[in-house]
Design an enzyme around this catalytic site. Structure first.
Site, short mmCIF file in Angstrom:
data_model
loop_
_atom_site.label_atom_id
_atom_site.label_comp_id
_atom_site.label_asym_id
_atom_site.label_seq_id
_atom_site.Cartn_x
_atom_site.Cartn_y
_atom_site.Cartn_z
N ASN A 130 14.54 15.96 -23.74
CA ASN A 130 14.23 16.65 -22.48
C ASN A 130 12.85 16.28 -21.98
OD1 ASN A 130 16.67 18.00 -22.48
ND2 ASN A 130 15.84 19.96 -23.14
N ARG A 185 29.11 12.91 -12.25
CA ARG A 185 28.96 12.33 -13.59
C ARG A 185 30.34 12.38 -14.24
NH1 ARG A 185 23.41 12.22 -14.25
NH2 ARG A 185 22.25 13.98 -13.38
N ARG A 223 21.25 10.86 -11.19
CA ARG A 223 20.17 10.27 -11.98
C ARG A 223 20.61 9.89 -13.39
NH1 ARG A 223 16.08 14.04 -11.36
NH2 ARG A 223 15.42 12.98 -9.48
N ARG A 262 18.80 30.05 -16.51
CA ARG A 262 18.60 29.39 -17.79
C ARG A 262 17.29 28.62 -17.86
NH1 ARG A 262 21.77 24.80 -17.68
NH2 ARG A 262 19.88 23.56 -17.47
N HIS A 299 25.67 26.84 -17.73
CA HIS A 299 25.60 25.92 -16.59
C HIS A 299 26.29 26.45 -15.33
CE1 HIS A 299 26.46 22.00 -14.46
NE2 HIS A 299 25.21 21.81 -14.80
N HIS A 319 27.01 16.56 -4.55
CA HIS A 319 26.93 17.26 -5.83
C HIS A 319 28.11 18.21 -6.02
CE1 HIS A 319 24.84 20.02 -8.82
NE2 HIS A 319 24.66 18.83 -9.36
N TYR A 351 28.89 22.60 -22.22
CA TYR A 351 28.36 23.32 -21.06
C TYR A 351 29.34 24.44 -20.70
CZ TYR A 351 25.08 19.51 -19.80
OH TYR A 351 24.07 18.58 -19.78
#
Length: 713
Positions: free
Chosen positions: A55, A378, A408, A567, A595, A438, A471
């Site tokens: 991270n 993704r 990304r 979160r 998530h 998105h 997730y």
């Protein structure tokens, strides 16, 4: 006389907001804390430590890189809390140094516990029996040595390019024949695993750089090693879109190559490296503007994930097999029949992502399906979703895939998927140049009798089978014509820039998502002022947008009771008299990554209630999601789905006290005291109890523990 504004004394940005970057570092500190949580098995604690390292690498390569770019270009744009780029970088440098020191301390403790559990991580001088020594040297000579390329560092040899996250060793050598000094650089190829597992028992790992040091005499015959040191660099990895880019695919192929050569943002150097070598490295790497971190311990904490794969199930979470929704099984696995009968919400990872794959596979093989439209943000490297779309196109169906090139670190993979899809006959669209797509939406059009019926899937997470196992997200399936017409309008907006004039159910950004949320908050303010109960519950990954934060402050001051589950990043300052006294913020960090994005508004009654306004979304409450991304906010109207999201998902999140942290008004997080007379672990609850929406008639009589919130103190 005008009534005084209770927030007049809280006028400075620092009084009203936390810094975004420092808030993120606080989140990563909570991830690191899980590495010390003895409620987790040992190798899972090591996994949390490695995640905190990975991270931090991404944070520097993107967020810090952006701030550094602003500083170098003399951009004086301040953050929402009033800090300049330079001030933020100084604070980040201090906080990240403390975090890295904490990581090394945790690694030292975990290394000792691993040793006690029979897993040793040994250094280059570790004593070894003859068989192990022979095996390790043979492994070095045949599996490592041929790949290494030592390079002299002198005027005749230009300093080589070192890639992002590249790990290297500098050797100071002395030639034995005449004592001539020479300095050599050995770059460690990323194709080699960071750790070597030594054959035999006990279980022993040695880091690759330690193996190279151990056999340096084989690498540099005729020389004596006087000193050696490991270093690692992080480069600017962000990709900025140029408005004049005429071919987005060609631009991204070029930009990905440029990213590999981005500016050095951070350099991690072993503390043992002599100062002249450090100065030489900074000069050669043009890293005088980089943040230099001297590491006393292991360089590259994220690579510790390589040890987590050790086959020790006793040191890992008990394996969990997600449930497949019983309601779909009752229809013989026919997703369309089940969805046609009733809207369904699937709660990942407790319920299998296979249902999403099954939905698309059935669409690909069903001769009555005429069209499929799909957004791809993704999708992962081994994607069954891509395979289903290719199969559908090869079967002659009309297939459209919106592939987001600006996801990304997935840009390169998405370019590969786009090429494969196009070769199969899929119409590939890349969406808007300036905005990311998105929203996660699938749309299937099927011929039924003498008409067409549309089936849709809306998700709060990505179409990614790996992350879907770790997730927590929601998948909403519906054949309701109102949602489906809106989905068609959304796809036309993305593919043809045809902005919908009106939508029946969905709210989308960047058109009006922020405004809709503000209207919903205003409605709760009106309930409070009329003396009715007024409550807001919301769950998200990040809360940054100043306009939404200010609206929540106004709601708090009007008497609205607000519980937020955030979160990660939270710029809102809770619990401040005259500003946010009625707002509570908690963060949940545990086995699964929270998530899903959910918003619930009481609508004049205490929560939970059957008349509450409930929404799921693909968007966090951030400027980028409201202004620069295509997102959706979807109202949930089916009673069973409504009850599952409010009475199960949200109540369980608010009840959790075994993996929750509460944000204080000073920016610190306090871990909730687990246990007492009402211990509750949200992840354990959903792993052991079926959902309301997908349980099916066969499970209708199966008892589900009643969830209820403790009274407010």
């Amino acid at each position: 006389m005008a009534e005084a504004d209770p927030t007049d004394s809280l006028t400075t940005p620092a009084d009203r907001y936390f810094n975004r970057e420092l808030s993120w570092l606080g989140f990563n500190q909570r991830v690191l804390e899980e590495a010390m949580n003895r409620a987790h098995p040992l190798l899972e604690r090591l996994r949390f430590l490695s995640i905190s390292g990975a991270n931090l690498d991404e944070f520097f390569s993107v967020r810090v890189a952006g701030l550094k770019g602003q500083q170098l270009q003399n951009v004086d744009h301040c953050s929402v809390d009033g800090l300049t780029p330079g001030q933020q970088l100084a604070a980040i440098s201090d906080e990240s140094a403390r975090l890295m020191q904490a990581q090394q301390k945790v690694w030292g403790l975990l290394r000792g516990e691993l040793h006690d559990a029979g897993i040793e991580v040994v250094g280059p001088q570790a004593p070894m029996d003859a068989d192990s020594e022979a095996w390790l040297r043979d492994h070095f000579l045949h599996q490592i040595f041929p790949i290494l390329t030592p390079q002299a560092l002198d005027p005749a040899h230009p300093f080589p390019f070192i890639p992002n996250q590249g790990l290297s060793i500098v050797f100071d050598l002395e030639r034995l024949s005449d004592r001539t000094p020479i300095r050599e650089l050995v770059m460690i190829p990323s194709s080699l695993a960071r750790f070597v597992r030594i054959a035999g028992e006990p279980v022993r790992y040695m880091a690759l750089e330690a193996v190279i040091r151990r056999y340096s005499a084989d690498l540099f015959p005729g020389y004596r090693v006087r000193n050696s040191g490991v270093f690692r660099i992080i480069r600017d990895s962000d990709i900025e879109i140029e408005e004049e880019a005429e071919d987005l695919v060609r631009y991204f192929r070029s930009a990905i190559k440029r990213r590999r050569r981005g500016r050095v943002i951070r350099m991690e150097i072993e503390e043992r490296i002599p100062e002249p070598v450090e100065e030489m490295l900074q000069d050669m790497l043009h890293g005088h503007e980089a943040i230099v971190a001297e590491v006393e311990g292991f360089v590259g904490i994220g690579d510790l994930a390589g040890i987590v794969d050790e086959d020790r199930p006793d040191l890992k979470f008990e394996p969990y097999a997600p449930r497949f929704p019983e309601r779909i099984r009752e229809y013989g696995g026919d997703c369309f029949a089940a969805i046609r009968a009733k809207d369904i919400v699937v709660h990942h990872p407790y319920e299998s992502f296979d249902v999403v794959i099954a939905f698309l596979k059935q669409a690909a093989s069903d001769p009555d399906v005429v069209a499929i439209k799909q957004t791809l943000y993704r999708a992962g490297k081994q994607s069954a979703i891509i395979r289903a779309l290719i199969d559908a196109a090869e079967a002659g169906k009309s297939v459209t895939a919106v592939v987001e090139l600006k996801a990304r670190f997935d840009e390169e993979q998405n370019l590969l998927w786009a090429a494969q899809l196009e070769r199969a006959g899929v119409q590939v669209v890349y969406g808007f140049v300036d905005w990311k797509t998105h929203a996660k939406v699938s749309m299937v059009v099927r011929r039924e009798a003498d008409q067409f019926r549309t089936y849709c899937h809306f998700g709060t997470g990505n179409y990614h089978p790996v992350t879907a196992r770790i997730y927590t997200d929601l998948s909403f399936f519906t054949a309701d014509p109102h949602y489906c017409r809106d989905a068609a309008a959304l796809f036309n907006y993305i593919t043809g820039y045809v902005e919908p004039q009106s939508l029946e159910r969905l709210v989308i950004s960047p058109r009006d998502l922020r405004n809709r949320l503000c209207d919903l908050i205003d409605a709760e303010i009106a309930h409070a002022r009329a003396g009715r109960p007024a409550t807001i519950w919301a769950k998200m990954n990040s809360l940054v947008d100043p306009a939404i934060i200010e609206k929540l402050y106004a709601a708090s001051n009007a008497g609205v009771d607000i519980d937020l589950i955030v979160r990660g990043i939270c710029c809102l300052r809770p619990g401040i008299a005259g500003m946010s006294a009625n707002i509570r913020v908690k963060s949940i960090v545990g086995r699964f990554l929270e998530h899903s994005r959910i918003a619930v508004f009481g609508n004049g009654k205490p929560l939970p209630n059957n008349g509450a306004h409930v929404f799921i979304s693909s968007a966090d409450w951030m400027q980028r999601n409201f202004d620069r991304r295509v997102e959706f906010l979807l109202p949930v109207e089916n009673p069973t789905v409504h009850d599952q999201i409010v009475d199960q998902v949200m109540v369980a999140n608010l009840m959790d006290n075994e993996q929750s942290w509460e944000l204080q008004g000073d920016g610190q997080y306090r871990r909730l005291a687990a246990g007492g007379d009402r211990p509750f672990n949200l992840h354990r609850y959903f792993m052991t109890n079926p959902s309301l929406s997908g349980r099916g008639a066969a499970l209708d009589n199966a008892p589900i523990p009643q969830l209820s919130l403790a009274p407010r103190v």
